[in-house]
Design a protein around this motif. Structure first.
Motif, PDB file in Angstrom:
ATOM      1  N   TYR A 104       8.901   5.580   2.938  1.00 39.33           N
ATOM      2  CA  TYR A 104       8.008   6.258   2.061  1.00 39.33           C
ATOM      3  C   TYR A 104       7.340   7.128   2.588  1.00 39.33           C
ATOM      4  O   TYR A 104       6.724   7.800   1.960  1.00 39.33           O
ATOM      5  CB  TYR A 104       7.488   4.973   1.332  1.00 39.33           C
ATOM      6  CG  TYR A 104       7.656   4.344   0.468  1.00 39.33           C
ATOM      7  CD1 TYR A 104       7.757   4.454  -0.818  1.00 39.33           C
ATOM      8  CD2 TYR A 104       8.306   3.339   1.445  1.00 39.33           C
ATOM      9  CE1 TYR A 104       8.172   3.052  -2.153  1.00 39.33           C
ATOM     10  CE2 TYR A 104       9.012   2.012   0.126  1.00 39.33           C
ATOM     11  CZ  TYR A 104       9.370   2.607  -1.465  1.00 39.33           C
ATOM     12  OH  TYR A 104       9.530   1.653  -1.985  1.00 39.33           O
ATOM     13  N   THR A 105       7.072   7.352   4.101  1.00 39.36           N
ATOM     14  CA  THR A 105       6.651   8.102   5.172  1.00 39.36           C
ATOM     15  C   THR A 105       7.622   9.396   5.146  1.00 39.36           C
ATOM     16  O   THR A 105       6.822  10.209   6.189  1.00 39.36           O
ATOM     17  CB  THR A 105       5.782   7.768   6.103  1.00 39.36           C
ATOM     18  OG1 THR A 105       6.416   6.556   6.094  1.00 39.36           O
ATOM     19  CG2 THR A 105       5.111   6.544   4.838  1.00 39.36           C
ATOM     20  N   SER A 121       0.513  -1.458  -0.249  1.00 40.50           N
ATOM     21  CA  SER A 121      -0.590  -0.543   0.505  1.00 40.50           C
ATOM     22  C   SER A 121       0.372   1.483   0.479  1.00 40.50           C
ATOM     23  O   SER A 121       0.438   2.504  -0.519  1.00 40.50           O
ATOM     24  CB  SER A 121      -0.636  -0.101   1.058  1.00 40.50           C
ATOM     25  OG  SER A 121      -0.213  -0.405   2.717  1.00 40.50           O
ATOM     26  N   TRP A 122       1.875   1.098   0.304  1.00 38.85           N
ATOM     27  CA  TRP A 122       3.129   2.272   0.934  1.00 38.85           C
ATOM     28  C   TRP A 122       3.482   2.338  -0.592  1.00 38.85           C
ATOM     29  O   TRP A 122       4.375   3.312  -0.701  1.00 38.85           O
ATOM     30  CB  TRP A 122       3.519   2.064   1.817  1.00 38.85           C
ATOM     31  CG  TRP A 122       5.031   1.067   1.824  1.00 38.85           C
ATOM     32  CD1 TRP A 122       6.054   0.723   0.901  1.00 38.85           C
ATOM     33  CD2 TRP A 122       4.313  -0.595   2.303  1.00 38.85           C
ATOM     34  NE1 TRP A 122       5.705   0.261   1.239  1.00 38.85           N
ATOM     35  CE2 TRP A 122       5.551  -1.584   1.982  1.00 38.85           C
ATOM     36  CE3 TRP A 122       3.784  -0.989   3.593  1.00 38.85           C
ATOM     37  CZ2 TRP A 122       5.506  -2.305   2.620  1.00 38.85           C
ATOM     38  CZ3 TRP A 122       3.403  -1.991   3.170  1.00 38.85           C
ATOM     39  CH2 TRP A 122       4.977  -2.918   3.558  1.00 38.85           C
ATOM     40  N   GLN A 123       3.700   2.001  -1.914  1.00 40.65           N
ATOM     41  CA  GLN A 123       4.556   1.945  -2.621  1.00 40.65           C
ATOM     42  C   GLN A 123       3.272   2.383  -3.454  1.00 40.65           C
ATOM     43  O   GLN A 123       2.694   1.914  -4.546  1.00 40.65           O
ATOM     44  CB  GLN A 123       5.256   0.666  -3.229  1.00 40.65           C
ATOM     45  CG  GLN A 123       6.854   1.038  -4.557  1.00 40.65           C
ATOM     46  CD  GLN A 123       7.144  -0.221  -4.731  1.00 40.65           C
ATOM     47  OE1 GLN A 123       6.665  -1.499  -5.057  1.00 40.65           O
ATOM     48  NE2 GLN A 123       8.707  -0.854  -4.226  1.00 40.65           N
ATOM     49  N   THR A 124       3.449   3.446  -4.541  1.00 43.56           N
ATOM     50  CA  THR A 124       2.963   4.335  -5.428  1.00 43.56           C
ATOM     51  C   THR A 124       3.656   4.693  -6.953  1.00 43.56           C
ATOM     52  O   THR A 124       2.237   5.658  -7.499  1.00 43.56           O
ATOM     53  CB  THR A 124       2.284   6.072  -4.465  1.00 43.56           C
ATOM     54  OG1 THR A 124       3.939   6.392  -3.916  1.00 43.56           O
ATOM     55  CG2 THR A 124       2.020   5.631  -3.003  1.00 43.56           C
ATOM     56  N   GLN A 184       7.491   0.546   4.636  1.00 44.23           N
ATOM     57  CA  GLN A 184       7.160   1.602   4.362  1.00 44.23           C
ATOM     58  C   GLN A 184       8.177   2.868   4.927  1.00 44.23           C
ATOM     59  O   GLN A 184       7.353   3.740   4.340  1.00 44.23           O
ATOM     60  CB  GLN A 184       5.659   0.962   5.704  1.00 44.23           C
ATOM     61  CG  GLN A 184       5.455   1.231   6.319  1.00 44.23           C
ATOM     62  CD  GLN A 184       4.279   0.897   7.233  1.00 44.23           C
ATOM     63  OE1 GLN A 184       3.138   1.471   7.205  1.00 44.23           O
ATOM     64  NE2 GLN A 184       4.097  -0.306   7.942  1.00 44.23           N
TER      65      GLN A 184
END
Length: 445
Positions: free
Chosen positions: A396-397, A325-328, A393
């Motif tokens: 990514y944040t 979910s965290w890879q966009t 994740q």
């Protein structure tokens, strides 16, 4: 930056063993995985003019790290510098005015702990963090000299002793036994030395748990990962991989689904092309860079590691693993490799002490086998992950200021509509992910 041993003043790598690269890569083929992503398990790469030229006139031989013991077992190529000068030696020559001897095992010829800590903004963190944390290193077969070689490395660079006696170092089999260990293998011993030294270089205060699988099959390596977690490690480094298969999603749940544990995996050493377990959605896939000193404020610069069309950091789009979910990124519908990166280019490689199966001494190693334990150690410096988190994740944040963005270089040819999968650019790209560490902020929840 000059790296000096204590009390000596400064003068001024299906399966491919990813990077069991004593300068370079490796290849492994596991039962059920089919052929390796780019080459068969038994392939031995010979030195080429391209390798020498692109590596800055550093040459090396590519010899198998390990001969497969069973059908489907891991085999790998080991690249060790045998001529020319590494980036570290060139820098030292510029500082000292004395040209060092190439391929001299009596002294280090690659980057040491202070170089890596400085390059990645970890000097203060490495001095004060990591106490009480344990980094697990998962490899196949036994290195009988692991403890002694680790002691030699740490003593030379003035790092705290890490021994069985003081509780810092422990070696076990995939079942947790300290006495019933796998058979020894000189190729995997090189890998083990590399992994242990890189964990030490970046997190000198961390404890180290070496878990040795009885063979290089996915079942045994995966069992070793599970044992590392069972024994309490919150940081697990894996420097192996190979071609993807339809079984990968089952391997995900069997071996790599460990919330609260930072599991790092080498992205590969044969250039563009997705590999497993780097493609697992539960791990941090780690790409590789060429790291050199520079006149910038940082003092270092990095580009994508690519020696030739068949040697360089891995990257790509998984054929089986779903995108976390965290890879966009939008050019790959499934999991994209890599997440982050660190030094892996053999020409800008790291110093390692190894004595099993070779002349005891210092060797320069490269491959994403170097970058995976480096990143595992950065996670350890950052602190224990959240109990329900998958730490992949975290970068990514974290925001762009928490990482060094790598914006130049390519590891192969990929789709014109998704060129970032093989070519560096500002922001996220496949070969280097979100970038390399700038301190620990990108590796904590």
């Amino acid at each position: 930056m000059r790296t000096t041993p204590p009390n000596i003043p400064a003068i001024s790598g299906r399966w491919r063993r990813i990077g069991a690269s004593a300068l370079g890569t490796a290849a492994l083929v596991l039962a059920g995985f089919g052929t390796a992503a780019h080459a068969s398990a038994a392939t031995t790469t010979s030195p080429t003019t391209t390798q020498a030229a692109q590596a800055g006139k550093v040459t090396w031989t590519a010899t198998p790290c390990a001969t497969p013991k069973h059908k489907g077992d891991l085999a790998c190529d080991s690249f060790r510098v045998t001529g020319g000068l590494t980036a570290f030696q060139k820098h030292e020559a510029a500082v000292d005015g004395v040209t060092p001897k190439a391929a001299d095992a009596s002294t280090p010829s690659g980057y040491g702990p202070s170089d890596l800590q400085d390059a990645y903004g970890l000097t203060d963190a490495a001095a004060s963090n990591g106490s009480g944390q344990t980094i697990a290193i998962v490899d196949a077969y036994d290195d009988p000299n692991a403890a002694a070689d680790l002691a030699k490395y740490r003593s030379y660079y003035g790092l705290p002793a890490c021994t069985t006696a003081n509780g810092c170092f422990k070696k076990v089999s995939q079942t947790g036994s300290t006495t019933s260990l796998p058979s020894a293998d000189s190729g995997w011993a090189e890998e083990i030395s590399l992994d242990l030294d890189m964990a030490s270089a970046v997190c000198p205060q961390c404890g180290i748990l070496l878990v040795e699988a009885k063979s290089a099959s996915m079942a045994n390596l995966g069992t070793a990962v599970n044992e590392a977690v069972k024994l309490g490690a919150k940081f697990v480094s894996n420097s192996y991989g190979g071609s993807e298969s339809s079984s990968d999603t089952s391997y995900d749940s069997s071996y790599f689904k460990h919330p609260g544990v930072a599991i790092t995996v080498s992205a590969g050493d044969e250039g563009y092309g997705a590999e497993y377990p780097a493609a697992s959605k539960y791990v941090t896939s780690v790409g590789g860079t060429a790291l050199k000193t520079s006149s910038t404020t940082r003092g270092w610069t990095e580009t994508v590691w690519s020696t030739s069309s068949s040697e360089g950091t891995g990257s790509g789009c998984s054929a089986y693993d779903t995108k976390p979910s965290w890879q966009t990124d939008t050019g790959c519908a499934r999991r994209t490799i890599s997440d982050v990166s660190a030094v892996a280019d053999p020409a800008t490689g790291v110093s390692v002490y190894d004595s099993y199966g070779v002349t005891a001494g210092w060797y320069t190693f490269g491959g994403t086998s170097a970058s995976a334990p480096i990143i595992a150690a950065v996670y350890a410096l950052a602190g224990t992950p959240g109990s329900a988190d998958y730490p992949a994740q975290y970068p990514y944040t974290a925001g762009t200021s928490a990482l060094n963005d790598v914006t130049s270089g390519s590891n192969g040819t990929c789709s014109a509509t998704a060129g970032y999968l093989c070519t560096a650019k500002a922001g996220y790209d496949g070969p280097t992910g979100l970038g390399t560490p700038r301190g620990t902020d990108a590796f904590t929840g």
